[in-house]
Scaffold this motif. Structure first.
Motif, PDB file in Angstrom:
ATOM      1  N   LEU A  92       0.822  -1.211   0.000  1.00 19.43           N
ATOM      2  CA  LEU A  92       0.000   0.000   0.000  1.00 19.43           C
ATOM      3  C   LEU A  92       0.857   1.263   0.000  1.00 19.43           C
ATOM      4  CD1 LEU A  92      -2.800  -1.091   2.498  1.00 19.43           C
ATOM      5  CD2 LEU A  92      -2.984  -0.858   0.010  1.00 19.43           C
ATOM      6  N   VAL A  93       1.964   1.251   0.752  1.00 19.49           N
ATOM      7  CA  VAL A  93       2.869   2.417   0.779  1.00 19.49           C
ATOM      8  C   VAL A  93       3.499   2.631  -0.592  1.00 19.49           C
ATOM      9  CG1 VAL A  93       5.064   3.256   1.712  1.00 19.49           C
ATOM     10  CG2 VAL A  93       3.328   2.333   3.260  1.00 19.49           C
ATOM     11  N   VAL A  94       3.958   1.541  -1.206  1.00 17.38           N
ATOM     12  CA  VAL A  94       4.572   1.665  -2.538  1.00 17.38           C
ATOM     13  C   VAL A  94       3.543   2.163  -3.552  1.00 17.38           C
ATOM     14  CG1 VAL A  94       5.642   0.374  -4.436  1.00 17.38           C
ATOM     15  CG2 VAL A  94       6.393  -0.025  -2.099  1.00 17.38           C
ATOM     16  N   MET A  95       2.286   1.717  -3.451  1.00 12.85           N
ATOM     17  CA  MET A  95       1.261   2.210  -4.366  1.00 12.85           C
ATOM     18  C   MET A  95       0.987   3.689  -4.129  1.00 12.85           C
ATOM     19  SD  MET A  95       0.596  -0.045  -6.535  1.00 12.85           S
ATOM     20  CE  MET A  95      -0.765   0.778  -7.334  1.00 12.85           C
ATOM     21  N   GLY A  96       1.053   4.136  -2.869  1.00  9.91           N
ATOM     22  CA  GLY A  96       0.921   5.565  -2.584  1.00  9.91           C
ATOM     23  C   GLY A  96       2.037   6.364  -3.233  1.00  9.91           C
ATOM     24  N   ILE A  97       3.273   5.861  -3.129  1.00 10.20           N
ATOM     25  CA  ILE A  97       4.415   6.517  -3.774  1.00 10.20           C
ATOM     26  C   ILE A  97       4.226   6.513  -5.291  1.00 10.20           C
ATOM     27  CG2 ILE A  97       6.906   6.381  -4.170  1.00 10.20           C
ATOM     28  CD1 ILE A  97       7.102   5.123  -1.321  1.00 10.20           C
ATOM     29  N   PHE A  98       3.696   5.414  -5.819  1.00  7.63           N
ATOM     30  CA  PHE A  98       3.429   5.322  -7.256  1.00  7.63           C
ATOM     31  C   PHE A  98       2.478   6.436  -7.706  1.00  7.63           C
ATOM     32  CE2 PHE A  98       0.302   3.790 -10.403  1.00  7.63           C
ATOM     33  CZ  PHE A  98       1.128   3.729 -11.514  1.00  7.63           C
ATOM     34  N   PHE A  99       1.378   6.637  -6.971  1.00  4.66           N
ATOM     35  CA  PHE A  99       0.420   7.670  -7.358  1.00  4.66           C
ATOM     36  C   PHE A  99       1.031   9.066  -7.240  1.00  4.66           C
ATOM     37  CE2 PHE A  99      -2.786   4.298  -6.751  1.00  4.66           C
ATOM     38  CZ  PHE A  99      -3.379   4.389  -7.990  1.00  4.66           C
ATOM     39  N   LEU A 100       1.870   9.281  -6.236  1.00  6.29           N
ATOM     40  CA  LEU A 100       2.571  10.571  -6.135  1.00  6.29           C
ATOM     41  C   LEU A 100       3.508  10.770  -7.321  1.00  6.29           C
ATOM     42  CD1 LEU A 100       3.409  10.704  -2.313  1.00  6.29           C
ATOM     43  CD2 LEU A 100       1.727  12.090  -3.561  1.00  6.29           C
ATOM     44  N   ARG A 101       4.188   9.728  -7.701  1.00  3.08           N
ATOM     45  CA  ARG A 101       5.109   9.780  -8.840  1.00  3.08           C
ATOM     46  C   ARG A 101       4.353  10.106 -10.134  1.00  3.08           C
ATOM     47  NH1 ARG A 101       9.783  10.206 -11.691  1.00  3.08           N
ATOM     48  NH2 ARG A 101       9.486   9.136 -13.638  1.00  3.08           N
ATOM     49  N   GLU A 102       3.188   9.488 -10.298  1.00  5.53           N
ATOM     50  CA  GLU A 102       2.435   9.667 -11.540  1.00  5.53           C
ATOM     51  C   GLU A 102       1.909  11.091 -11.699  1.00  5.53           C
ATOM     52  OE1 GLU A 102       2.218   6.846 -13.976  1.00  5.53           O
ATOM     53  OE2 GLU A 102       3.900   6.856 -12.585  1.00  5.53           O
ATOM     54  N   ARG A 103       1.763  11.818 -10.600  1.00  2.00           N
ATOM     55  CA  ARG A 103       1.305  13.211 -10.677  1.00  2.00           C
ATOM     56  C   ARG A 103       2.330  14.101 -11.350  1.00  2.00           C
ATOM     57  NH1 ARG A 103      -0.736  14.738  -4.794  1.00  2.00           N
ATOM     58  NH2 ARG A 103      -1.115  16.718  -5.818  1.00  2.00           N
ATOM     59  N   SER A 104       3.621  13.763 -11.195  1.00  4.23           N
ATOM     60  CA  SER A 104       4.665  14.635 -11.727  1.00  4.23           C
ATOM     61  C   SER A 104       5.422  14.043 -12.914  1.00  4.23           C
ATOM     62  CB  SER A 104       5.670  14.968 -10.611  1.00  4.23           C
ATOM     63  OG  SER A 104       6.289  13.774 -10.158  1.00  4.23           O
ATOM     64  N   ALA A 105       5.142  12.814 -13.278  1.00  6.13           N
ATOM     65  CA  ALA A 105       5.870  12.181 -14.385  1.00  6.13           C
ATOM     66  C   ALA A 105       5.471  12.815 -15.712  1.00  6.13           C
ATOM     67  CB  ALA A 105       5.581  10.682 -14.415  1.00  6.13           C
ATOM     68  N   ASN A 107       5.517  11.506 -18.719  1.00  9.02           N
ATOM     69  CA  ASN A 107       4.765  10.546 -19.535  1.00  9.02           C
ATOM     70  C   ASN A 107       4.372   9.373 -18.632  1.00  9.02           C
ATOM     71  OD1 ASN A 107       3.614   9.471 -21.801  1.00  9.02           O
ATOM     72  ND2 ASN A 107       5.488   8.478 -22.496  1.00  9.02           N
ATOM     73  N   PRO A 108       3.353   9.548 -17.783  1.00  9.05           N
ATOM     74  CA  PRO A 108       3.056   8.557 -16.752  1.00  9.05           C
ATOM     75  C   PRO A 108       2.544   7.230 -17.316  1.00  9.05           C
ATOM     76  CG  PRO A 108       1.349  10.219 -16.804  1.00  9.05           C
ATOM     77  CD  PRO A 108       2.413  10.658 -17.768  1.00  9.05           C
ATOM     78  N   ILE A 109       2.818   6.163 -16.580  1.00  5.40           N
ATOM     79  CA  ILE A 109       2.286   4.846 -16.918  1.00  5.40           C
ATOM     80  C   ILE A 109       0.770   4.848 -16.736  1.00  5.40           C
ATOM     81  CG2 ILE A 109       2.214   2.420 -16.119  1.00  5.40           C
ATOM     82  CD1 ILE A 109       4.768   3.003 -17.573  1.00  5.40           C
ATOM     83  N   PHE A 110       0.302   5.519 -15.691  1.00  2.00           N
ATOM     84  CA  PHE A 110      -1.121   5.605 -15.376  1.00  2.00           C
ATOM     85  C   PHE A 110      -1.485   7.069 -15.184  1.00  2.00           C
ATOM     86  CE2 PHE A 110      -4.691   5.670 -12.363  1.00  2.00           C
ATOM     87  CZ  PHE A 110      -5.571   4.832 -13.020  1.00  2.00           C
ATOM     88  N   PRO A 111      -1.958   7.742 -16.237  1.00  2.11           N
ATOM     89  CA  PRO A 111      -2.319   9.154 -16.093  1.00  2.11           C
ATOM     90  C   PRO A 111      -3.487   9.320 -15.115  1.00  2.11           C
ATOM     91  CG  PRO A 111      -2.416   8.439 -18.392  1.00  2.11           C
ATOM     92  CD  PRO A 111      -2.182   7.237 -17.567  1.00  2.11           C
ATOM     93  N   LEU A 112      -3.302  10.155 -14.123  1.00  2.00           N
ATOM     94  CA  LEU A 112      -4.310  10.280 -13.068  1.00  2.00           C
ATOM     95  C   LEU A 112      -5.585  10.973 -13.526  1.00  2.00           C
ATOM     96  CD1 LEU A 112      -2.047  11.037  -9.982  1.00  2.00           C
ATOM     97  CD2 LEU A 112      -3.004   8.876 -10.729  1.00  2.00           C
ATOM     98  N   TRP A 113      -5.553  11.679 -14.663  1.00  2.00           N
ATOM     99  CA  TRP A 113      -6.770  12.315 -15.145  1.00  2.00           C
ATOM    100  C   TRP A 113      -7.848  11.275 -15.455  1.00  2.00           C
ATOM    101  CZ3 TRP A 113      -8.650  10.772 -19.769  1.00  2.00           C
ATOM    102  CH2 TRP A 113      -7.752  10.230 -20.692  1.00  2.00           C
ATOM    103  N   ILE A 114      -7.424  10.026 -15.671  1.00  2.00           N
ATOM    104  CA  ILE A 114      -8.387   8.957 -15.957  1.00  2.00           C
ATOM    105  C   ILE A 114      -9.360   8.796 -14.795  1.00  2.00           C
ATOM    106  CG2 ILE A 114      -8.568   6.441 -16.214  1.00  2.00           C
ATOM    107  CD1 ILE A 114      -6.042   6.547 -17.885  1.00  2.00           C
ATOM    108  N   LEU A 115      -8.866   8.972 -13.570  1.00  2.00           N
ATOM    109  CA  LEU A 115      -9.722   8.798 -12.396  1.00  2.00           C
ATOM    110  C   LEU A 115     -10.804   9.863 -12.310  1.00  2.00           C
ATOM    111  CD1 LEU A 115      -6.994   7.884  -9.758  1.00  2.00           C
ATOM    112  CD2 LEU A 115      -8.537   6.333 -10.975  1.00  2.00           C
ATOM    113  N   GLY A 116     -10.581  11.021 -12.939  1.00  2.00           N
ATOM    114  CA  GLY A 116     -11.564  12.102 -12.900  1.00  2.00           C
ATOM    115  C   GLY A 116     -12.646  11.980 -13.948  1.00  2.00           C
ATOM    116  N   SER A 117     -12.484  11.077 -14.893  1.00  2.00           N
ATOM    117  CA  SER A 117     -13.470  10.907 -15.956  1.00  2.00           C
ATOM    118  C   SER A 117     -14.554   9.939 -15.499  1.00  2.00           C
ATOM    119  CB  SER A 117     -12.783  10.369 -17.221  1.00  2.00           C
ATOM    120  OG  SER A 117     -13.747   9.960 -18.161  1.00  2.00           O
ATOM    121  N   ARG A 118     -15.793  10.408 -15.435  1.00  4.41           N
ATOM    122  CA  ARG A 118     -16.900   9.550 -14.995  1.00  4.41           C
ATOM    123  C   ARG A 118     -17.118   8.390 -15.953  1.00  4.41           C
ATOM    124  NH1 ARG A 118     -22.151  12.694 -14.155  1.00  4.41           N
ATOM    125  NH2 ARG A 118     -22.839  10.603 -13.661  1.00  4.41           N
TER     126      ARG A 118
END
Length: 194
Positions: A92-105, A107-118
């Motif tokens: 869970l800690v590593v996944m938290g670090i992953f999400f923090l990393r993806e905010r600033s990457a 060319n992210p592996i998992f773009p966080l804007w996807i979570l905002g799309s209904r």
């Protein structure tokens, strides 16, 4: 293959050994690779993209630790075992670090804007439920048939074959339903049934 595969697996399990599936899958896999190499020609446009290797590594380690925890806890390890707690919290800690990393990457592996799309979030949750249902039923039905009803492996494979036929029939019917009542209502009916 979806119909005959489970039947062949049942035949091998009942009359030879389940290990024979590897003798069938390996040559078929080699043949598939040979056909793809010979006849599939892709036109790729090359462009320079920076891959987010740190993000990919964090995702693999985090998900790996969580999956290991879920697989071992309760069967190999006790829920209170230090390994269970360490791998679970560590994942869970590593996944938290992953999400923090993806905010600033860049060319992210998992773009966080996807979570905002209904639409994407709804489709993802629906796909998750449908995938869990399909995998759960595929694993549960043959085991249930063999242990509760005393069915042979061939009959258990036949049950999966029937299920494999029903998926395309249901997809065809849902396509007709979609044309009549629209996408949203079709999705709601399907989600309710699932």
């Amino acid at each position: 293959s979806a119909v005959l595969g489970p039947l062949a697996g049942g035949l091998f399990t009942q009359f030879v050994t389940w290990r024979w599936i590897f003798f069938v899958n390996f040559p078929l896999g080699i043949a598939a690779v040979a056909v793809i190499a010979a006849y599939f020609h892709e036109h790729v446009q090359h462009r320079s993209v920076r891959t987010d290797y740190p993000g990919a590594a964090l995702l693999v380690v985090g998900i790996g630790a969580i999956v290991l925890t879920l697989l071992k806890a309760g069967s190999g390890w006790k829920w209170s075992d230090p390994r269970t707690i360490a791998f679970g919290i560590g994942g869970l800690v590593v996944m938290g670090i992953f999400f923090l990393r993806e905010r600033s990457a860049p060319n992210p592996i998992f773009p966080l804007w996807i979570l905002g799309s209904r639409q994407l979030s709804g489709a993802t949750v629906t796909s998750l439920v449908a995938g869990l249902l399909a995998l759960g039923v595929s694993a549960y039905v043959p085991t249930f048939a063999q242990t509760v009803f005393g069915a042979t492996p061939i009959l258990a494979g036949g049950l999966l074959g029937v299920m494999s036929i029903s998926w395309p029939l249901a997809a065809s019917l849902s396509g007709k339903l979609y044309l009549r009542i629209g996408f949203r209502d079709t999705a709601l009916v399907g989600t309710f049934l699932v």
